[in-house]
Design an enzyme around this catalytic site. Structure first.
Site, PDB file in Angstrom:
ATOM      1  NE  ARG A 119       3.201  59.897  39.121  1.00 51.86           N
ATOM      2  CZ  ARG A 119       3.641  59.074  40.066  1.00 51.86           C
ATOM      3  NH1 ARG A 119       4.601  59.471  40.888  1.00 51.86           N
ATOM      4  NH2 ARG A 119       3.151  57.847  40.186  1.00 51.86           N
ATOM      5  CG  ASP A 120       6.488  56.232  39.176  1.00 52.21           C
ATOM      6  OD1 ASP A 120       7.469  56.754  39.725  1.00 52.21           O
ATOM      7  OD2 ASP A 120       6.008  55.153  39.551  1.00 52.21           O
ATOM      8  CG  HIS A 122       2.622  51.734  40.599  1.00 54.03           C
ATOM      9  ND1 HIS A 122       2.549  52.742  39.647  1.00 54.03           N
ATOM     10  CD2 HIS A 122       3.829  51.862  41.179  1.00 54.03           C
ATOM     11  CE1 HIS A 122       3.681  53.450  39.668  1.00 54.03           C
ATOM     12  NE2 HIS A 122       4.473  52.932  40.582  1.00 54.03           N
ATOM     13  CG  HIS A 164       8.658  50.614  40.942  1.00 49.47           C
ATOM     14  ND1 HIS A 164       9.394  51.657  40.442  1.00 49.47           N
ATOM     15  CD2 HIS A 164       7.448  51.135  41.249  1.00 49.47           C
ATOM     16  CE1 HIS A 164       8.671  52.770  40.462  1.00 49.47           C
ATOM     17  NE2 HIS A 164       7.478  52.484  40.955  1.00 49.47           N
ATOM     18  CB  CYS A 204       9.899  56.772  44.801  1.00 50.95           C
ATOM     19  SG  CYS A 204       9.258  57.868  46.078  1.00 50.95           S
ATOM     20  CG  ASN A 236       7.162  52.787  37.093  1.00 49.62           C
ATOM     21  OD1 ASN A 236       6.227  52.705  37.875  1.00 49.62           O
ATOM     22  ND2 ASN A 236       7.905  53.884  36.989  1.00 49.62           N
TER      23      ASN A 236
END
Lengths: 304, 304
Positions: B11-12, B203, B205, B236, B245
């Protein structure tokens, strides 16, 4: 909290470069680091020129560097001949390496641990007489590229051994970027307990994305002197797959945000890293030059 | 200590890719993550396909993924329509994002903070009725790409607000890699105090080389659920200069060495990262694939 960053790009940073770096560029790198606020700079190595030809011009580099009462220049020294050169060239500090494994020690400096400790003792005594600041660095303290795991008991024993010669500073070096924060905390604690007279210092590489976490762990454990390299360049010519030091500007970002002062300016360090990338012919590994300093970058983007 | 890594590469990791990624490759990525031992996988987003076309095939991805009682698949949900899709597609978890600044919230999901919180409350109630695990993520909790600094007091207030809807989990997200370990510790402590019923999750990065130090700080502060992305891919689409990430394999290296267990295998994760780099047409940012796992690599080199 105030800490000291030892700028090692001129020495550790450049020693692994394939491309020949002009003496004038080395001098400019040192001048730029000093202008950004670095007060301790590992400028040169007095290793035999045949072994690390990249650093063969130590005397010429130091001769070209402007003197300053505020800046301490250091040189790596491996033997008596190197110390003679260091004294003649006028460095303020010597840094003597003792590797924590026999295999790597032989490859790095042609002798086993015992002989390396004996050399350090002799050099420490001579350097003391010459009035030089004496650092001894325990290399591969977190892992060896040839022998693998390095027992912590052996590192503790080595700390106690090298402390006997009265160094002003003992550095723990993660030469190949194998260490993790738990071991950093344990070994730094051992260092401060076993050698209370010596300043604790740490040297980390970011080979496996552990370098910055290790630096934070070292600070938490009481270290106030950290090695960093502008742009995150560097590596060891005698250790396979060794990559860059932690980058001065990337660590500065974290330190600045945490209110930990160094006297080193992040914006001019980023500028120097960009210039250094041009000199080296490849972008440096550091991330700040690409990402921008937060929140400056945020404000800039909000107003565009 | 045992912790959970939520694999967010599908996903990310993929949402910011310029290149179109085939549904079959996404399915293979998920299968590879599961085979390596991931037990929670953020597989899809139910964002409107016009906004993030890279993730428009959520239903097809989930339809192609083998079910397993051991693996929980999560999808990002922004509104009622998204929740309808999530329920129909059979995800086990939803993750709802509330951004900590109005400017970024409007760009990311077309509404201000107040409206985002109201949406979260409605979605939480509906998801609870549907029997889904509910995570709410506070995005830009460590800094905003448009407004700059995000007051910690506002994040604490938001934690208390979103906790009222009874999430099983609250995640603090450093969407643009601005955070540092001190703030991580403070906000995680606030999270556990203000929302004791919710699992704390983080979460990070690695935009500015702070991500791994932040992850270690989060663990020290009590977090036991961390998002990671195979290969360190990601970013993003609505935040300028947002990069990857923290990488699953690079964090695994540190965790494995520290004796922190995850159930995820580092060697097969490195293999998957290499495969993912081929799919994406560029090497992934993670370092383990290049450096090798210590001490395996050391032993291999010593014997060559």
């Amino acid at each position: 909290m105030d800490i000291t960053l030892v700028e090692v790009a001129p020495r550790d940073g450049l020693q692994n470069e394939k491309r020949a770096i002009a003496t004038a560029d080395k001098i400019e790198l040192i001048h730029r680091a000093a202008a950004a606020g670095a007060r301790r700079i590992e400028a040169v190595s007095f290793v035999h020129p045949d072994l690390v030809p990249q650093l063969a011009d130590a005397e010429a580099v130091l001769a070209g560097v402007r003197g300053s009462d505020e800046i301490s220049y250091a040189g790596l020294v491996f033997n008596d001949r190197g110390l003679d050169r260091a004294v003649a060239a006028g460095v303020h500090e010597i840094n003597v390496v003792v590797v924590a494994t026999d295999t790597f020690s032989r490859r790095n400096q042609g002798c086993d641990i015992e002989e390396a400790v004996a050399r350090w003792e002799r050099l420490a005594e001579r350097a003391q007489q010459a009035g030089l600041w004496r650092t001894v660095t325990l290399a591969a303290a977190f892992g060896c590229p040839f022998e693998g795991e390095v027992p912590e008991a052996r590192v503790r024993e080595l700390i106690a051994r090298v402390a006997e010669a009265g160094p002003q500073e003992i550095a723990l070096a993660d030469t190949i970027g194998a260490g993790t924060p738990d071991r950093v905390r344990r070994l730094v604690t051992a260092l401060t307990e076993l050698a209370p007279e010596a300043l604790p210092r740490c040297h980390f590489h970011n080979t496996r994305n552990t370098g910055y976490a290790n630096a934070v762990a070292a600070l938490e454990a009481g270290v106030r002197v950290l090695d960093t390299s502008i742009g995150g360049i560097g590596g060891c010519p005698f250790a396979p797959a060794a990559t860059g030091n932690i980058a001065t500007e990337d660590l500065l970002y974290t330190l600045d945000r945490m209110g930990i002062t160094t006297g080193v300016d992040i914006a001019s360090t980023i500028d120097t890293a960009r210039w250094l990338g041009e000199v080296l012919g490849a972008p440096v590994p550091a991330l700040l030059g690409r990402a921008g300093v937060f929140p400056d970058i945020a404000v800039a983007q909000a107003h565009r």
